[in-house]
Design an enzyme around this catalytic site. Sequence first.
Site, PDB file in Angstrom:
ATOM      1  N   ASP A   1      -5.784  32.870  18.277  1.00  0.00           N
ATOM      2  CA  ASP A   1      -6.328  34.217  18.597  1.00  0.00           C
ATOM      3  C   ASP A   1      -6.601  34.223  16.945  1.00  0.00           C
ATOM      4  OD1 ASP A   1      -7.726  36.227  18.410  1.00  0.00           O
ATOM      5  OD2 ASP A   1      -6.055  37.062  19.632  1.00  0.00           O
TER       6      ASP A   1
ATOM      7  N   HIS B   1      -8.076  37.655  30.031  1.00  0.00           N
ATOM      8  CA  HIS B   1      -7.475  37.731  29.868  1.00  0.00           C
ATOM      9  C   HIS B   1      -7.280  40.067  30.221  1.00  0.00           C
ATOM     10  CE1 HIS B   1      -5.508  35.655  25.695  1.00  0.00           C
ATOM     11  NE2 HIS B   1      -6.394  35.050  26.386  1.00  0.00           N
TER      12      HIS B   1
ATOM     13  N   ASP C   1       1.000  31.987  23.879  1.00  0.00           N
ATOM     14  CA  ASP C   1      -0.387  33.167  23.585  1.00  0.00           C
ATOM     15  C   ASP C   1      -0.387  34.084  23.335  1.00  0.00           C
ATOM     16  OD1 ASP C   1      -2.324  34.954  25.065  1.00  0.00           O
ATOM     17  OD2 ASP C   1      -0.825  36.346  25.919  1.00  0.00           O
ATOM     18  N   HIS C   2      -1.488  33.949  22.382  1.00  0.00           N
ATOM     19  CA  HIS C   2      -1.965  34.639  21.365  1.00  0.00           C
ATOM     20  C   HIS C   2      -1.214  35.158  19.927  1.00  0.00           C
ATOM     21  CE1 HIS C   2      -5.136  37.291  22.896  1.00  0.00           C
ATOM     22  NE2 HIS C   2      -3.988  37.929  23.746  1.00  0.00           N
TER      23      HIS C   2
ATOM     24  N   HIS D   1      -5.936  44.764  27.051  1.00  0.00           N
ATOM     25  CA  HIS D   1      -4.584  44.559  26.608  1.00  0.00           C
ATOM     26  C   HIS D   1      -3.804  45.797  27.194  1.00  0.00           C
ATOM     27  CE1 HIS D   1      -5.059  40.366  24.635  1.00  0.00           C
ATOM     28  NE2 HIS D   1      -5.109  39.729  25.495  1.00  0.00           N
ATOM     29  N   GLY D   2      -2.942  45.718  28.154  1.00  0.00           N
ATOM     30  CA  GLY D   2      -2.074  46.874  28.813  1.00  0.00           C
ATOM     31  C   GLY D   2      -3.373  47.942  29.782  1.00  0.00           C
TER      32      GLY D   2
HETATM   33  P1  13P Z   1      -2.157  42.761  30.169  1.00  0.00           P
HETATM   34  O1  13P Z   1      -1.231  43.150  29.784  1.00  0.00           O
HETATM   35  O2  13P Z   1      -3.227  43.444  30.531  1.00  0.00           O
HETATM   36  O3  13P Z   1      -2.252  42.208  31.609  1.00  0.00           O
HETATM   37  O4  13P Z   1      -3.189  41.057  29.348  1.00  0.00           O
HETATM   38  C1  13P Z   1      -2.354  39.991  29.643  1.00  0.00           C
HETATM   39  C2  13P Z   1      -2.998  39.091  28.254  1.00  0.00           C
HETATM   40  O5  13P Z   1      -3.952  39.136  28.499  1.00  0.00           O
HETATM   41  C3  13P Z   1      -2.119  38.767  27.745  1.00  0.00           C
HETATM   42  O6  13P Z   1      -2.514  37.863  26.711  1.00  0.00           O
END
Ligand code: 13P
Length: 283
Positions: A104, A206, A82-83, A178-179
């Site tokens: 990304d 995401h 991821d990313h 995110h978060g």
């Molecule tokens: P969250 O931490 O908001 O669930 O986002 C996860 C995400 O998009 C990981 O790439």
Amino acid sequence: MPLVKMTELFAARENNSFAVGAFNVSNMEMAMGAIKAAEELNAPLILQIAEGRLKYSPLDLLGVVMIAAAKKCKMPTAVHLDHGSTLETIKLALSLGFTSVMFDGSKYPLEENIRRTREVVKIAHAQGAAVEAEIGRVGGAEGDYKAVDVLVTSVDEAKKFAEETGVDALAVAIGTAHGNYTVQPKLRIDRLKEIFDAVKTPLVLHGGTGLTEDDFKNCIAGGIKKINIATASYDNSARKIREVCAENPNAKFFDFSDAIVQGTFENVKKHMKIFGLENLLAQ
Ligand code: 13P
């Protein structure tokens, strides 16, 4: 079950009844919790880790565990970076057997994002792996990176990006971050539908933590095929550890291991049900 490519798990383009959950993990216990949920619900699974978290969980160590966990899972499971932000990490993930990687490049101008993404597509496709990339910018902070504002994806840019890069999955920015949210986000489902109509590539959401059940359902109905959840699993696992400490000041190390498995299991299961995955793979 064999380790699979995430694209094999996605619903057909015209099927907007479910999205596959992609759950971030940072240790063996989290991977075990996610697998337990997939097996209990007969659901497909994507295990992923973001480059921003590798300082806690080095990829050459945890990546091996993730691949082994996916091979052990009774449900088809994909393993995804991821990313990804550096070619070094992307190449390492591919060499470990990850079946897909995200590049990304959302911080770069469009043409540069396209150029860098094409390079990753060339490398990953040569090894039989799929590629996800991002156009527009999801807000918040992933891992230890600095928080950024949302830049809602433009339809024209999404179309151009998808066509010129040949990516297998496209992360779009429609108001999520995110978060944990400090203010409930207003999602641009209108924009999502426009992008879905214009772009043939499977779309990814995401920033899943903190969205409502209706938000998820509207996104799936609007064409999202993969939904990322990270923070909610970390938070629920940490909460379980705090509960163990509160209940028993003499708790042992392995009580905390169990708490992490359970915390991730509960969160993954909850989201899989919302995403329409329960019994999707039942005989
Ligand atoms: P969250 O931490 O908001 O669930 O986002 C996860 C995400 O998009 C990981 O790439």
